[in-house]
Design a protein around this motif. Structure first.
Motif, short mmCIF file in Angstrom:
data_model
loop_
_atom_site.label_atom_id
_atom_site.label_comp_id
_atom_site.label_asym_id
_atom_site.label_seq_id
_atom_site.Cartn_x
_atom_site.Cartn_y
_atom_site.Cartn_z
N PHE A 140 17.65 11.13 -14.43
CA PHE A 140 17.44 11.38 -13.00
C PHE A 140 16.64 12.65 -12.74
CE2 PHE A 140 19.06 13.18 -8.94
CZ PHE A 140 18.60 12.20 -8.09
N VAL A 141 16.85 13.68 -13.56
CA VAL A 141 16.17 14.96 -13.31
C VAL A 141 14.91 15.14 -14.15
CG1 VAL A 141 18.19 16.24 -12.49
CG2 VAL A 141 17.75 16.11 -14.95
N VAL A 142 14.37 14.05 -14.71
CA VAL A 142 13.14 14.18 -15.49
C VAL A 142 11.95 14.48 -14.59
CG1 VAL A 142 12.36 11.77 -15.49
CG2 VAL A 142 11.95 13.21 -17.51
N PHE A 143 12.06 14.18 -13.30
CA PHE A 143 11.02 14.53 -12.34
C PHE A 143 11.55 15.60 -11.39
CE2 PHE A 143 9.93 10.03 -13.34
CZ PHE A 143 8.75 10.30 -14.02
N PRO A 144 10.73 16.55 -10.99
CA PRO A 144 11.22 17.68 -10.19
C PRO A 144 11.50 17.38 -8.73
CG PRO A 144 8.85 17.88 -10.55
CD PRO A 144 9.31 16.70 -11.36
N PHE A 145 11.29 16.14 -8.29
CA PHE A 145 11.60 15.83 -6.90
C PHE A 145 13.01 15.27 -6.73
CE2 PHE A 145 8.70 12.50 -8.61
CZ PHE A 145 9.59 11.44 -8.72
N ARG A 146 13.87 15.53 -7.70
CA ARG A 146 15.26 15.09 -7.63
C ARG A 146 16.18 16.30 -7.51
NH1 ARG A 146 14.91 10.35 -10.73
NH2 ARG A 146 13.50 8.91 -9.69
N LEU A 147 17.31 16.11 -6.82
CA LEU A 147 18.31 17.17 -6.75
C LEU A 147 19.02 17.30 -8.09
CD1 LEU A 147 19.92 16.34 -3.28
CD2 LEU A 147 18.65 18.41 -3.85
N PRO A 148 19.46 18.50 -8.49
CA PRO A 148 19.32 19.76 -7.76
C PRO A 148 18.00 20.49 -8.03
CG PRO A 148 20.65 20.13 -9.70
CD PRO A 148 20.31 18.65 -9.71
N SER A 149 17.14 19.92 -8.91
CA SER A 149 15.91 20.63 -9.28
C SER A 149 15.02 20.90 -8.07
CB SER A 149 15.14 19.81 -10.33
OG SER A 149 15.86 19.75 -11.53
N THR A 150 14.81 19.87 -7.24
CA THR A 150 13.90 20.05 -6.11
C THR A 150 14.38 21.12 -5.14
OG1 THR A 150 12.66 18.87 -4.39
CG2 THR A 150 14.98 18.26 -4.66
N LEU A 151 15.71 21.31 -5.08
CA LEU A 151 16.28 22.32 -4.20
C LEU A 151 15.86 23.73 -4.62
CD1 LEU A 151 18.24 23.27 -1.98
CD2 LEU A 151 20.09 23.04 -3.64
N ILE A 152 16.09 24.06 -5.88
CA ILE A 152 15.78 25.43 -6.32
C ILE A 152 14.30 25.62 -6.59
CG2 ILE A 152 18.12 25.89 -7.16
CD1 ILE A 152 17.15 25.35 -9.99
N ILE A 153 13.58 24.53 -6.91
CA ILE A 153 12.13 24.65 -7.03
C ILE A 153 11.53 24.97 -5.67
CG2 ILE A 153 10.01 23.33 -7.43
CD1 ILE A 153 11.46 21.95 -9.75
N GLY A 154 12.06 24.33 -4.63
CA GLY A 154 11.61 24.65 -3.28
C GLY A 154 11.87 26.11 -2.92
N MET A 155 13.03 26.61 -3.31
CA MET A 155 13.36 28.02 -3.07
C MET A 155 12.40 28.94 -3.83
SD MET A 155 17.49 27.88 -3.39
CE MET A 155 18.47 26.78 -2.38
N ALA A 156 12.12 28.55 -5.09
CA ALA A 156 11.22 29.37 -5.91
C ALA A 156 9.82 29.40 -5.31
CB ALA A 156 11.19 28.84 -7.34
N GLU A 157 9.37 28.26 -4.82
CA GLU A 157 8.03 28.21 -4.23
C GLU A 157 7.96 29.03 -2.95
OE1 GLU A 157 7.26 24.03 -3.96
OE2 GLU A 157 6.56 23.90 -6.05
N GLN A 158 9.06 29.02 -2.19
CA GLN A 158 9.11 29.87 -1.00
C GLN A 158 9.06 31.35 -1.38
OE1 GLN A 158 12.50 28.87 1.40
NE2 GLN A 158 11.62 26.95 2.12
N ALA A 159 9.57 31.66 -2.56
CA ALA A 159 9.56 33.05 -3.03
C ALA A 159 8.25 33.43 -3.72
CB ALA A 159 10.73 33.29 -3.99
N GLY A 160 7.31 32.48 -3.81
CA GLY A 160 6.00 32.79 -4.36
C GLY A 160 5.76 32.33 -5.78
N TYR A 161 6.71 31.60 -6.38
CA TYR A 161 6.54 31.11 -7.75
C TYR A 161 6.04 29.66 -7.72
CZ TYR A 161 9.43 35.17 -8.85
OH TYR A 161 9.93 36.44 -8.94
N THR A 162 5.36 29.25 -8.79
CA THR A 162 4.86 27.88 -8.90
C THR A 162 5.47 27.23 -10.13
OG1 THR A 162 2.77 28.44 -7.83
CG2 THR A 162 2.83 26.42 -9.15
N VAL A 163 6.04 26.05 -9.94
CA VAL A 163 6.60 25.28 -11.05
C VAL A 163 5.69 24.08 -11.28
CG1 VAL A 163 8.57 23.96 -11.90
CG2 VAL A 163 8.95 25.99 -10.46
N PRO A 164 4.85 24.12 -12.35
CA PRO A 164 3.92 23.00 -12.62
C PRO A 164 4.67 21.68 -12.84
CG PRO A 164 3.38 24.93 -13.94
CD PRO A 164 4.72 25.20 -13.34
N PHE A 165 4.20 20.63 -12.19
CA PHE A 165 4.86 19.33 -12.27
C PHE A 165 4.94 18.83 -13.71
CE2 PHE A 165 4.93 14.71 -12.25
CZ PHE A 165 5.87 14.40 -11.28
#
Length: 459
Positions: free
Chosen positions: A166-191
């Motif tokens: 389920f979490v092999v793609f970053p658009f699934r919870l909980p990954s997408t939740l904290i990736i969204g937070m990281a991107e708001q903080a200025g970090y980039t998580v390459p797909f």
């Protein structure tokens, strides 16, 4: 939750920081033991009265946050994939391969891979439930019964395989939740980097579990050498092929957006963003008609029955409280850092210890609490400490999201774990603990090893 602000501040934490921390801990307790929706609303209101922000501002940023909208749209898309019956066909196709007949551990691998594969393409719940249903039918047919070592071993393994897929793609919870937070903080998580590390950790865990079964647990697998027929497999209907094409298309577009942003198509996809890409796919689905004239996709039905609104409402406060916890003016991050400094040290030793500790604690706590809150807790620590330990923040955010979904030990940890504990006709709690605890350790080993070996190359 309400009294924390009256506790004397700890170390460098401010009075407001204590109040925000109290709200957060209260939310964790209520989410884990009572409900999700009304505690989220209560937390939003209390945070609004703490002085950190106002209730109207929190409502605006909470309900209008692009991460929330993205997750809602993904739920809707996944609903159509599940409803179409594509996942059932995929599972039957995988586990009926002729080369596996009378080869016990190849058959075992195919069942685990089926759960992983459907979990990756669809969702963890249909992945586990469908493969459990087929496996128990198969097990009964060849002579296994309740609490046999092999059936208990496989039921637990199927659960984690679905969760890891389920979490092999970053658009699934909980990954997408904290990736969204990281991107708001200025970090980039390459797909693509995320997908590679998630696949290695998840698939590595599946292999480790099979090795544990073959050489440590050693369940009786003689019955697997019996002949068994899955019957004739029906091909996909035209509608199912179209849905499968859209699944592949969505994944391909997200990869192009992440890795080819400078190309013409990549620049258009970058302007759309991940949320816009899903929105376009759903728009096309709503516009199209099936051959009989009926709608290709009923978005109202998907919003009603496909979206996990409890998760959506929890996210309205999750994003806000995580931002508050990492606010340097509240002192919470500085306090966490001061506690970790003596433990983790500095330099390479600190880097290795940090990765080992973060992965271990994430897996440990996610088996007691909800996946999303645990991911948020350790995301906050990662944001604070990654720079000091020379670990890429994007790597640690990715690994935390993956490990936070490895929750199978206790029924309160995850809906999948709760369903598994309810399968009284096939497995008891004692056997679940017997296999799930070593399996959780296997996740830790896999995550730590691949994080150390590939992290610096991918992120």
């Amino acid at each position: 939750m309400l009294l924390f602000k009256y506790i004397p501040p700890i170390g460098v934490v401010t009075k407001m920081g204590m109040e925000v921390l109290g709200i957060y801990l209260g939310l964790l307790l209520l989410w884990s033991t009572v409900d999700v929706i009304w505690p989220s609303f209560l937390g939003l209101i209390l945070l609004g009265f703490s002085g950190y922000s106002t209730v109207p501002q929190l409502i605006t940023t909470g309900f209008g946050n692009v991460t929330n909208i993205y997750i809602m749209l993904i739920f809707m898309f996944a609903y159509f994939v599940t409803k179409s019956g594509v996942s059932n066909i995929l599972v039957n196709s995988i586990i009926s391969l002729k080369f596996a007949r009378s080869r016990p551990w190849v058959i075992s691998f195919l069942f685990l891979f089926a759960a992983y594969f459907v979990g990756a393409l669809v969702s963890m719940t249909p992945a586990c439930v469908i493969v459990w249903t087929i496996f128990t039918k198969f097990a009964a047919e060849i002579g296994y019964k309740k609490s046999d070592a092999y059936t208990s071993y496989m039921i637990v393994g199927i659960a984690l395989s679905g969760l890891m897929g389920f979490v092999v793609f970053p658009f699934r919870l909980p990954s997408t939740l904290i990736i969204g937070m990281a991107e708001q903080a200025g970090y980039t998580v390459p797909f693509l980097s995320y997908v590679i590390i998630a696949f290695c950790i998840g698939f590595g865990t599946v292999i480790l579990y099979l090795l544990l079964g073959r050489f440590v647990f050693r369940p009786n697998v003689e019955n697997l050498k019996k002949e068994y027929s899955f019957g004739e497999l029906n091909g996909m209907t035209r509608y199912q092929k179209q849905i499968m094409f859209l699944v592949v298309l969505l994944i391909a577009l997200l990869i192009v957006q992440s890795t080819m942003g400078t190309t013409f198509i990549g620049s258009i996809l970058t302007q759309l963003g991940t949320t816009g890409i899903v929105l376009v796919i759903l728009m096309i689905m709503a516009f199209l008609k099936r051959s009989d004239g009926s709608p290709f996709a009923d978005l109202v039905d998907a919003a009603r029955n496909g979206v996990s609104w409890s998760v959506y409402f929890m996210l309205t406060i999750c994003l806000q409280i995580a931002t508050a916890l990492s606010d340097s003016e509240l002192g919470i991050g500085a306090l966490i850092s001061s506690f970790l400094e003596p433990i983790l040290g500095t330099g390479n030793g600190g880097k290795i210890a940090f990765i080992l500790l973060m992965t271990f604690l994430t897996i440990l706590f996610t088996n007691f609490m909800g996946n999303n809150p645990v991911a948020i807790i350790f995301y906050s620590i990662a944001i604070t400490y990654c720079g000091k330990s020379n670990v890429p923040t994007a790597l640690m955010v990715s690994v935390i999201g993956i490990c936070a979904n490895a929750s199978i030990v206790f029924p309160s940890a995850n809906p999948i774990a709760a369903i598994m504990h309810g399968m009284k006709d096939w497995v008891n709690a004692k056997d679940i603990y017997k296999y799930s605890v070593p399996l959780s350790i296997a996740v830790w080993v896999s995550a730590s090893v691949f994080c150390l070996l590939l992290g610096g190359k991918l992120f």
